[in-house]
Design a protein around this motif. Structure first.
Motif, PDB file in Angstrom:
ATOM      1  N   UNK A  45       6.705 -13.469  -3.067  1.00  0.00           N
ATOM      2  CA  UNK A  45       8.057 -13.865  -2.656  1.00  0.00           C
ATOM      3  C   UNK A  45       8.933 -14.392  -3.783  1.00  0.00           C
ATOM      4  N   UNK A  46       8.357 -15.125  -4.732  1.00  0.00           N
ATOM      5  CA  UNK A  46       9.162 -15.754  -5.783  1.00  0.00           C
ATOM      6  C   UNK A  46       9.385 -14.733  -6.893  1.00  0.00           C
ATOM      7  N   UNK A  47      10.556 -14.091  -6.857  1.00  0.00           N
ATOM      8  CA  UNK A  47      10.824 -12.988  -7.779  1.00  0.00           C
ATOM      9  C   UNK A  47      12.276 -13.003  -8.231  1.00  0.00           C
ATOM     10  N   UNK A  58       5.477 -13.321 -21.324  1.00  0.00           N
ATOM     11  CA  UNK A  58       5.101 -12.323 -20.336  1.00  0.00           C
ATOM     12  C   UNK A  58       4.077 -12.811 -19.321  1.00  0.00           C
ATOM     13  N   UNK A  59       3.761 -14.113 -19.314  1.00  0.00           N
ATOM     14  CA  UNK A  59       2.798 -14.660 -18.350  1.00  0.00           C
ATOM     15  C   UNK A  59       3.499 -14.940 -17.021  1.00  0.00           C
ATOM     16  N   UNK A  60       2.851 -14.561 -15.942  1.00  0.00           N
ATOM     17  CA  UNK A  60       3.421 -14.771 -14.609  1.00  0.00           C
ATOM     18  C   UNK A  60       3.555 -16.264 -14.304  1.00  0.00           C
ATOM     19  N   UNK A  61       4.726 -16.637 -13.756  1.00  0.00           N
ATOM     20  CA  UNK A  61       4.968 -18.048 -13.400  1.00  0.00           C
ATOM     21  C   UNK A  61       5.449 -18.208 -11.956  1.00  0.00           C
ATOM     22  N   UNK A  62       5.498 -17.120 -11.189  1.00  0.00           N
ATOM     23  CA  UNK A  62       5.967 -17.197  -9.796  1.00  0.00           C
ATOM     24  C   UNK A  62       5.151 -18.204  -8.993  1.00  0.00           C
ATOM     25  N   UNK A  63       3.829 -18.197  -9.204  1.00  0.00           N
ATOM     26  CA  UNK A  63       2.949 -19.092  -8.441  1.00  0.00           C
ATOM     27  C   UNK A  63       3.230 -20.563  -8.765  1.00  0.00           C
ATOM     28  N   UNK A  64       3.556 -20.848 -10.019  1.00  0.00           N
ATOM     29  CA  UNK A  64       3.850 -22.231 -10.420  1.00  0.00           C
ATOM     30  C   UNK A  64       5.197 -22.683  -9.858  1.00  0.00           C
ATOM     31  N   UNK A  65       6.179 -21.788  -9.897  1.00  0.00           N
ATOM     32  CA  UNK A  65       7.483 -22.100  -9.313  1.00  0.00           C
ATOM     33  C   UNK A  65       7.338 -22.406  -7.827  1.00  0.00           C
ATOM     34  N   UNK A  66       6.566 -21.570  -7.115  1.00  0.00           N
ATOM     35  CA  UNK A  66       6.374 -21.769  -5.687  1.00  0.00           C
ATOM     36  C   UNK A  66       5.666 -23.065  -5.371  1.00  0.00           C
ATOM     37  N   UNK A  67       4.557 -23.321  -6.065  1.00  0.00           N
ATOM     38  CA  UNK A  67       3.794 -24.557  -5.832  1.00  0.00           C
ATOM     39  C   UNK A  67       4.661 -25.785  -6.097  1.00  0.00           C
ATOM     40  N   UNK A  68       5.395 -25.779  -7.197  1.00  0.00           N
ATOM     41  CA  UNK A  68       6.173 -26.955  -7.606  1.00  0.00           C
ATOM     42  C   UNK A  68       7.273 -27.276  -6.597  1.00  0.00           C
ATOM     43  N   UNK A  69       8.143 -26.317  -6.317  1.00  0.00           N
ATOM     44  CA  UNK A  69       9.305 -26.613  -5.488  1.00  0.00           C
ATOM     45  C   UNK A  69       8.980 -26.710  -4.000  1.00  0.00           C
TER      46      UNK A  69
END
Length: 382
Positions: A45-47, A58-69
């Motif tokens: 979802x976080x895209x 180039x490391x994926x950060x969608x999971x960190x954004x989702x967890x944090x917010x």
């Protein structure tokens, strides 16, 4: 997968088991969250522009954004989350994992064809199907939660089973996951849509196992057998038997063994060497850590640690991360008020209490009428 079609069946047969709530309803509640499910949702979802968020490297950060917010949003609403991570998959899950690998291979081939054809819609669709939670995603999520002061539990096996054990032990109020097998593992309260309810503007779905069993007129073990017949991650099903027929058979025969003895094996194909008994045992006695020995503690966020990890390493915006850390600290202070129902209990009038009240009433002086010399009556205390 969880349990195939179970949510619809519960809605049809036990509608009173389902309640819809706003997120703020869970103020002061401790809730065990299926971490792997959340990470998977965030990676999808976080895209931005249809692709996952990445750092400059180039490391994926969608999971960190989702967890944090989204964790901040939960805490701001007074929720006390504890994330539960999967351990090793049970041996019975090997077949399901193999099927998932096959589906991934098919999606990879379909993606290559879509890219060759330049079909952007299909490219996006098949990219999402190829999303997988890796050990790197998991380890980074744990690191982030520690810096945020949010507790997490490492389950020895299935996260849903560990969430259910925490609920049963009274450590948390509910298990939050999209997988319906949290009910099959024995969680009396299951919350669906918790981590994205406000983002999608949909209510949290609260399902009560005791009301499910009451509405479907099943015992817990009958319910487990019914879930196995619907289709779970651990074994196959009887070909030709759908949900409606399955509930009829369970109610009539009470167990899978009796069903096998009484159905037409020519009409309904029973799997050879069907390991439904092992699946049943896994639901009844899953491999979980002793919930009573788990200490859940919510700490102050480490603002500087968050900046180093998310900003210096992952190139997040420093102002936003510091603001988020301050929101987290403020919300944590507010949520310590707790819920009123944790301080007060409803007192019910028991038969003995009523009896004492009647006895006390009967002890009041009675009045006896006596005749006076003038022929009139007056009251006289006895």
């Amino acid at each position: 997968m969880g349990i195939l079609g179970l949510s619809k069946i519960i809605a049809d047969l036990a509608p009173n088991a389902i309640k819809e709530r706003e997120l703020k309803h869970y103020f002061g509640r401790k809730i065990a969250i299926d971490a792997s499910m959340c990470l998977y949702q965030f990676l999808i979802a976080v895209r931005t522009d249809g692709a996952q968020l990445t750092s400059a490297d180039g490391e994926t950060t969608s999971h960190l954004m989702g967890i944090f917010y989204r964790t901040i949003r939960l805490v701001e609403n007074g929720v006390k989350p504890v994330y539960v991570f999967d351990g090793k998959p049970p041996n019975l899950k090997g077949g399901e994992l193999a099927k998932r690998a096959e589906r991934r291979d098919e999606a990879q081939k379909a993606l290559a064809a879509a890219e060759e054809a330049g079909n952007t819609e299909d490219i996006s669709k098949f990219n999402r199907r190829l999303v997988k939670v890796t050990s790197t995603h998991v380890n980074e999520a744990k690191q982030l939660l520690k810096l945020m002061g949010i507790p997490y539990v490492e389950a020895p096996c299935e996260a849903e089973a560990q969430c259910a054990a925490l609920v049963e032990a009274g450590k948390v109020f509910a298990a939050a996951t999209e997988d319906m097998d949290a009910l099959t593992f024995g969680s009396n309260i299951l919350l669906r849509h918790l981590t994205f309810s406000e983002v999608r503007k949909i209510p949290v779905q609260e399902i009560h196992l005791d009301k499910v069993l009451e509405g479907m007129e099943l015992t817990k073990q009958e319910f487990i057998d019914f879930c196995i017949m619907l289709g779970c991650d651990y074994t196959s099903t009887i070909r030709g038997i759908g949900p409606k027929r399955a509930i009829e058979l369970i109610k009539n025969h009470k167990s899978i063994e009796k069903i096998i003895d009484n159905i037409d094996s020519k009409k309904y194909v029973i799997p050879t060497e069907w390991n439904y008994q092992e699946a049943r045992q896994l639901f009844l006695e899953p491999e979980v850590a002793d919930a009573n020995s788990i200490e859940l503690k919510w700490n102050e966020p480490d603002e500087e640690g968050l900046v180093r990890f998310l900003c210096e390493e992952k190139q997040f915006d420093e102002t936003r991360i510091r603001n988020g850390a301050k929101k987290l600290a403020k919300a944590k202070t507010t949520s310590t008020q707790g819920r009123l129902d944790s301080f007060f209990k409803v007192l019910t009038t028991t038969p003995s209490t009523k009896r004492k009240a009647e006895e006390k009433k009967s002890q009041k002086p009675s009045v006896k009428k006596v005749k006076t010399s003038g022929g009139k009556f007056r009251g006289k205390g006895k």
